[in-house]
Scaffold this active site. Structure first.
Site, short mmCIF file in Angstrom:
data_model
loop_
_atom_site.label_atom_id
_atom_site.label_comp_id
_atom_site.label_asym_id
_atom_site.label_seq_id
_atom_site.Cartn_x
_atom_site.Cartn_y
_atom_site.Cartn_z
N ASN A 197 -4.10 13.06 0.69
CA ASN A 197 -5.43 13.62 0.55
C ASN A 197 -5.59 14.90 1.37
O ASN A 197 -6.17 15.89 0.91
CB ASN A 197 -6.50 12.61 0.97
CG ASN A 197 -6.72 11.53 -0.08
OD1 ASN A 197 -6.69 11.80 -1.27
ND2 ASN A 197 -6.95 10.31 0.37
N GLU A 250 -6.06 2.19 -0.63
CA GLU A 250 -4.72 2.32 -1.21
C GLU A 250 -3.94 1.02 -1.16
O GLU A 250 -2.72 1.02 -1.31
CB GLU A 250 -3.94 3.42 -0.49
CG GLU A 250 -3.59 3.15 0.94
CD GLU A 250 -4.63 3.65 1.94
OE1 GLU A 250 -4.25 3.94 3.10
OE2 GLU A 250 -5.81 3.75 1.57
N ASP A 273 0.83 -1.20 0.00
CA ASP A 273 0.00 0.00 0.00
C ASP A 273 0.86 1.25 0.00
O ASP A 273 2.09 1.18 0.13
CB ASP A 273 -1.05 0.00 1.12
CG ASP A 273 -0.48 0.16 2.51
OD1 ASP A 273 0.71 0.47 2.64
OD2 ASP A 273 -1.23 -0.02 3.48
N ASP A 308 -6.58 10.79 -5.95
CA ASP A 308 -7.02 9.88 -7.01
C ASP A 308 -5.96 9.76 -8.10
O ASP A 308 -5.72 8.67 -8.63
CB ASP A 308 -8.34 10.38 -7.62
CG ASP A 308 -9.51 10.28 -6.67
OD1 ASP A 308 -9.40 9.53 -5.66
OD2 ASP A 308 -10.54 10.94 -6.92
#
Length: 300
Positions: free
Chosen positions: A179, A214, A171, A188
């Site tokens: 974010n 993720e 991940d 994104d």
């Protein structure tokens, strides 16, 4: 998955083979409500378990070199290659090469497929439906459903053939901070771009998908843990060195450095279920995080 333009063909017109835009003979694998189409080469396509076959079907009932389909002009025929469990066309077992017609059913061992002489509307709709059912919309790689279905199949095949099987779970490090700092549009983009970078590193037989959020998983058939660890390290280095250009919420262009934490596992007799196998890879992923992130943890 296909990027072909939509073409509506006239059913029954074999002249479609002669059009360079419509010469799309294929086999569609039928599995419940899921349709997966395999393009055929213009001359000869081999079907079997061997990795050098045109269409690789990793099922115990399929022989290494099971059958072949030959296309010449407007004609197509299928021939069994001495398989253990036989090749069937519309439930008739082959004793010699036979011609194929559009939408004939062909069975290789226990695997049922349909022959498409050309692209018609129904075939294209099936492709699009299959793509929507197995592809993650955000990253355009396989989704969790497809990963789990294939992992189950690969485990069964590995057990029956004693072939090695490994997993990479990874991940994105500090993704929540991405974010929070740049906004969700940038987040994104980071996910999509990471998927693109990894797609350029994985091998053609590897199955790469998004497991959720993720977190990503790569299934590596016929791969021992040492080779899987080397691949994981190449993935880690490729992402770390990639220039991610993000636009923050103020419209400013910034370069972002993204890293990954990765865990690698190899299938053993103790992994009774796919979830057991995944859990080992996940545990090693979190060991990478606890050791400082941006690293690979495996059993070697």
């Amino acid at each position: 998955m296909t990027n072909d333009k939509t073409i509506i063909a006239t059913p029954g017109s074999m002249n479609i083979f002669n059009s360079p835009k419509r010469n799309r003979a294929s086999l569609t694998r039928l599995h419940g409500d899921v349709f997966k189409r395999h393009p055929l080469t213009p001359a000869e396509s081999t079907i079997g378990r061997a990795t050098d076959c045109t269409i690789v079907i990793q099922e115990p009932s399929v022989s290494r070199k099971h059958a072949r389909i030959i296309i010449s002009g407007e004609l197509a025929e299928v021939e069994d290659l001495g398989s253990s469990n036989g090749t069937f066309v519309n439930d008739q077992k082959l004793s010699q090469a036979v011609p194929l017609k559009h939408r004939d059913h062909v069975r290789f061992g226990n695997v049922l497929m349909r022959f498409n002489a050309y692209e018609d509307l129904e075939t294209i709709c099936e492709d699009e439906g299959w793509s929507r059912s197995v592809v993650d919309a955000g990253t355009q790689i396989f989704n969790k459903r497809y990963l789990l279905d294939n992992l189950d199949a690969e485990i069964k095949f590995s057990r029956s053939s004693t072939r090695t099987l490994s997993l990479i779970s990874f991940d994105l490090d500090f993704f929540k901070k991405v974010n929070d700092t740049y906004g969700h549009n940038a987040g994104d983009y980071i996910l999509r771009e990471t998927a693109n970078v990894v797609k350029n590193v994985v091998r053609k037989d590897d199955i790469f998908g998004r497991f959720g959020g993720e977190e990503f998983v790569i299934i590596l058939p016929n791969t021992p843990v040492r080779k899987a660890t080397e691949l994981a390290e190449r993935i880690r280095a490729a992402v770390e060195s990639h220039p991610f250009m993000v636009t923050n919420e103020k419209g400013q262009q910034l370069q972002h450095r993204q890293t990954l934490s990765l865990g690698v596992a190899e299938l053993t007799a103790s992994h009774v279920l796919a979830t057991d196998f995944l859990e080992i890879a996940d545990q090693r992923l979190y060991q990478s995080k606890q050791a400082g992130r941006n690293r690979v943890t495996s059993a070697i």
